[in-house]
Write a protein that holds these residues in place. Structure first.
Motif, short mmCIF file in Angstrom:
data_model
loop_
_atom_site.label_atom_id
_atom_site.label_comp_id
_atom_site.label_asym_id
_atom_site.label_seq_id
_atom_site.Cartn_x
_atom_site.Cartn_y
_atom_site.Cartn_z
N UNK A 1 15.06 -6.31 11.99
CA UNK A 1 14.45 -5.41 12.96
C UNK A 1 14.23 -4.02 12.39
N UNK A 2 15.23 -3.53 11.69
CA UNK A 2 15.12 -2.18 11.13
C UNK A 2 14.04 -2.16 10.04
N UNK A 3 14.02 -3.20 9.21
CA UNK A 3 13.00 -3.29 8.15
C UNK A 3 11.60 -3.31 8.79
N UNK A 4 11.42 -4.12 9.82
CA UNK A 4 10.12 -4.20 10.50
C UNK A 4 9.72 -2.85 11.07
N UNK A 5 10.67 -2.18 11.70
CA UNK A 5 10.32 -0.93 12.38
C UNK A 5 9.94 0.15 11.37
N UNK A 6 10.34 -0.03 10.11
CA UNK A 6 10.02 0.98 9.10
C UNK A 6 9.07 0.43 8.03
N UNK A 7 8.44 -0.68 8.32
CA UNK A 7 7.49 -1.30 7.38
C UNK A 7 8.12 -1.53 6.02
N UNK A 8 9.35 -1.98 6.01
CA UNK A 8 10.02 -2.23 4.73
C UNK A 8 10.18 -3.74 4.51
N UNK A 9 10.57 -4.10 3.30
CA UNK A 9 10.80 -5.51 2.97
C UNK A 9 12.27 -5.81 3.16
N UNK A 10 12.57 -7.04 3.59
CA UNK A 10 13.97 -7.45 3.65
C UNK A 10 14.20 -8.45 2.51
N UNK A 11 15.28 -8.25 1.77
CA UNK A 11 15.55 -9.13 0.62
C UNK A 11 16.69 -10.08 0.94
N UNK B 1 0.82 -1.20 0.00
CA UNK B 1 0.00 0.00 0.00
C UNK B 1 0.86 1.25 0.00
N UNK B 2 1.90 1.21 0.80
CA UNK B 2 2.69 2.42 0.97
C UNK B 2 3.88 2.49 0.03
N UNK B 3 4.12 1.40 -0.72
CA UNK B 3 5.26 1.35 -1.63
C UNK B 3 6.56 1.71 -0.94
N UNK B 4 6.74 1.11 0.23
CA UNK B 4 8.00 1.33 0.92
C UNK B 4 9.13 0.60 0.21
N UNK C 1 20.33 -18.74 -1.40
CA UNK C 1 21.61 -19.39 -1.04
C UNK C 1 22.31 -18.77 0.15
N UNK C 2 21.74 -17.72 0.72
CA UNK C 2 22.37 -17.14 1.90
C UNK C 2 22.44 -18.20 2.99
N UNK C 3 23.54 -18.19 3.72
CA UNK C 3 23.73 -19.22 4.75
C UNK C 3 22.58 -19.22 5.76
N UNK C 4 22.13 -18.02 6.08
CA UNK C 4 21.01 -17.88 7.01
C UNK C 4 19.81 -18.71 6.54
N UNK C 5 19.57 -18.71 5.26
CA UNK C 5 18.42 -19.46 4.73
C UNK C 5 18.69 -20.95 4.68
N UNK C 6 19.94 -21.34 4.54
CA UNK C 6 20.24 -22.77 4.49
C UNK C 6 20.17 -23.39 5.89
N UNK C 7 20.36 -22.56 6.91
CA UNK C 7 20.37 -23.07 8.29
C UNK C 7 19.01 -22.92 8.96
N UNK C 8 18.36 -21.80 8.70
CA UNK C 8 17.10 -21.52 9.39
C UNK C 8 15.91 -21.64 8.44
N UNK C 9 14.78 -22.07 9.04
CA UNK C 9 13.52 -22.20 8.29
C UNK C 9 12.86 -20.83 8.28
N UNK C 10 13.33 -19.94 7.45
CA UNK C 10 12.84 -18.56 7.47
C UNK C 10 11.37 -18.50 7.06
N UNK C 11 10.66 -17.59 7.67
CA UNK C 11 9.25 -17.42 7.34
C UNK C 11 9.04 -16.23 6.42
N UNK C 12 10.15 -15.70 5.88
CA UNK C 12 9.99 -14.59 4.93
C UNK C 12 10.36 -15.10 3.54
#
Ligand SMILES: *[C@@H]1O[C@H](CO)[C@@H](O)[C@H](O)[C@H]1NC(C)=O
Ligand SMILES: *[C@@H]1O[C@H](CO)[C@@H](O)[C@H](O)[C@H]1NC(C)=O
Ligand SMILES: *[C@@H]1O[C@H](CO)[C@@H](O)[C@H](O)[C@H]1NC(C)=O
Ligand SMILES: *[C@@H]1O[C@H](CO)[C@@H](O)[C@H](O)[C@H]1NC(C)=O
Ligand SMILES: *[C@@H]1O[C@H](CO)[C@@H](O)[C@H](O)[C@H]1NC(C)=O
Ligand SMILES: *[C@@H]1O[C@H](CO)[C@@H](O)[C@H](O)[C@H]1NC(C)=O
Length: 351
Positions: free
Chosen positions: A107-117, A81-84, A121-132
């Motif tokens: 956290x910063x993305x959440x606090x500003x209603x922004x998207x995190x990209x 809606x806001x095209x953040x 293949x990021x290691x974070x995604x290979x280790x954690x079951x991300x919900x984003x």
């Protein structure tokens, strides 16, 4: 005549009763916190610890409530809606650092209603079951301007001082819980280890509990220990934890819990085996970094020394955490970049 006296008196009785109700009501309300405190005074240490955490982070608790009211399910709609804009974390160094980079950008993305990209293949995604949502192609990030933090382990308010309609890459270590504290519930959901890792950890823990099969797992307290040495022993910036610290930390838990098994991970195993106190039940583990971290994270409490690997092991375990109190060498660059209040999680115990 006596009738009037009766009414006269019964009026006083009614007023008196109302008065008593009000006063005792006020007193009752007033005693609630006292009751709570006196009860917790006798009861476990954990409760006192929670109270202390609340006191220290009162303003953050308030923020948390406000932000949670927005709700995660509506935030994507709001973005549209806001095209953040969007934020891309810039991953540098190893696992502990990567989690800080993800968590703070999240956290910063959440606090500003922004998207995190994030990239698939990021290691974070290979280790954690991300919900984003994660993407195959994140080359769009390369067109975003970079915002650098000022200091690596100090909350930089200016870092987040930008227009949320624009998109950025946030760079460097971002090692402060203050970047993501209002969203810790959602962050914890993101940082759920993937099933392969969890199964691996479960096997290891079951093996350890079997070895001490005179202790029922229900009554056992597992304390994860991370001893960071190796690469940082010769560092100009870091003090490494001493054997005396390990003794203090082990005693801290021995004084408070029964049937403890300490589970130790380290990047310098010979040192850890030599200096970990030996009058306790202690097991040493050596697996892939993420399995070690997940094992420590599945313990009830944590002893950490220095560094971000231990930091996240303790945070994910979610129990009591002791840390080595003076991690930065005096006069070092790290000392200038690190604010202990911003870096160490509220409620953790410096020894
Ligand atoms: C995020 O979006 C919500 C709902 O539209 C709004 O109430 C809130 O103020 C926004 N927050 C920021 C920091 O823009
Ligand atoms: C805040 O950040 C902006 C943009 O990165 C920068 O130009 C400015 O100098 C910074 N201000 C302070 C006080 O650091
Ligand atoms: C478990 O067994 C070992 C060896 O048999 C013994 O030393 C230890 O005290 C026992 N632990 C408990 C908690 O009973
Ligand atoms: C747990 O420990 C307590 C005392 O330490 C004991 O009374 C209780 O039976 C134990 N429970 C189990 C399931 O072993
Ligand atoms: C330790 O953690 C496990 C798993 O979270 C839990 O089931 C167990 O009750 C905890 N032990 C104690 C003594 O609190
Ligand atoms: C650390 O940051 C806090 C604010 O979070 C500030 O009050 C404190 O003075 C800073 N400490 C040092 C040593 O700079």
């Amino acid at each position: 005549m006596s009738k009037w006296i009766k009414i006269y008196f019964s009026g006083y009785v009614v007023i008196g009763v109302i008065y008593i109700l009000i006063v005792s009501g006020i007193q009752l309300c007033g005693t609630f916190p006292i009751l709570l405190i006196s009860e917790t005074g006798n009861s476990s240490h954990i409760v006192k610890y929670i109270l202390r955490e609340d006191k220290e982070t009162m303003s953050y608790e308030r923020n948390k409530i406000t932000f949670e009211n927005i709700g995660p399910s509506t935030s994507r709609k709001n973005d549209m809606l806001t095209h953040n804009g969007a934020l891309c974390p810039v991953f540098e160094q190893r696992l502990g650092n990567n989690i800080f980079q993800f968590a703070s950008t999240f956290g910063i993305a959440k606090s500003k209603n922004m998207t995190i990209i994030l990239n698939k293949n990021d290691r974070i995604n290979r280790i954690f079951k991300l919900a984003i949502e994660v993407r195959k192609d994140t080359s769009v990030c390369n067109s975003f301007k970079v915002r650098n933090e000022k200091l690596s382990a100090t909350h930089d308010k200016n870092l987040t001082n930008f227009n949320q309609k624009e998109s950025f890459r946030l760079r460097h270590y971002l090692q402060s819980w203050k970047y993501f504290f209002p969203f810790i519930k959602e962050l914890k959901k993101q940082l759920t280890f993937r099933a392969e890792i969890v199964n691996n950890v479960r096997e290891n823990i079951v093996k350890i509990l079997h070895k001490y099969n005179n202790v029922s797992s229900y009554n056992t307290t597992l304390v994860g220990v991370h001893i960071r040495r190796g690469d940082i022993v010769k560092s100009r910036n870091w003090n490494v934890a001493t054997p005396e610290y390990l003794i203090r930390a082990v005693n801290y838990f021995k004084d408070r819990y029964k049937n403890i098994i300490f589970i130790v991970a380290s990047n310098e195993m010979p040192w850890a085996k030599k200096y970990m106190p030996s009058d306790i039940s202690v097991e040493f583990i050596q697996n892939k970094a993420e399995v070690d971290m997940a094992t420590l994270a599945s313990c009830n409490h944590t002893i950490i020394t220095v560094g971000s690997f231990g930091w996240w092991s303790g945070w994910l375990a979610g129990g009591e955490v002791t840390y080595f109190k003076w991690p930065a060498k005096q006069g070092s660059g790290l000392e200038k970049r690190m604010n202990y209040t911003d870096y160490f999680y509220p409620g953790w115990i410096g020894l």
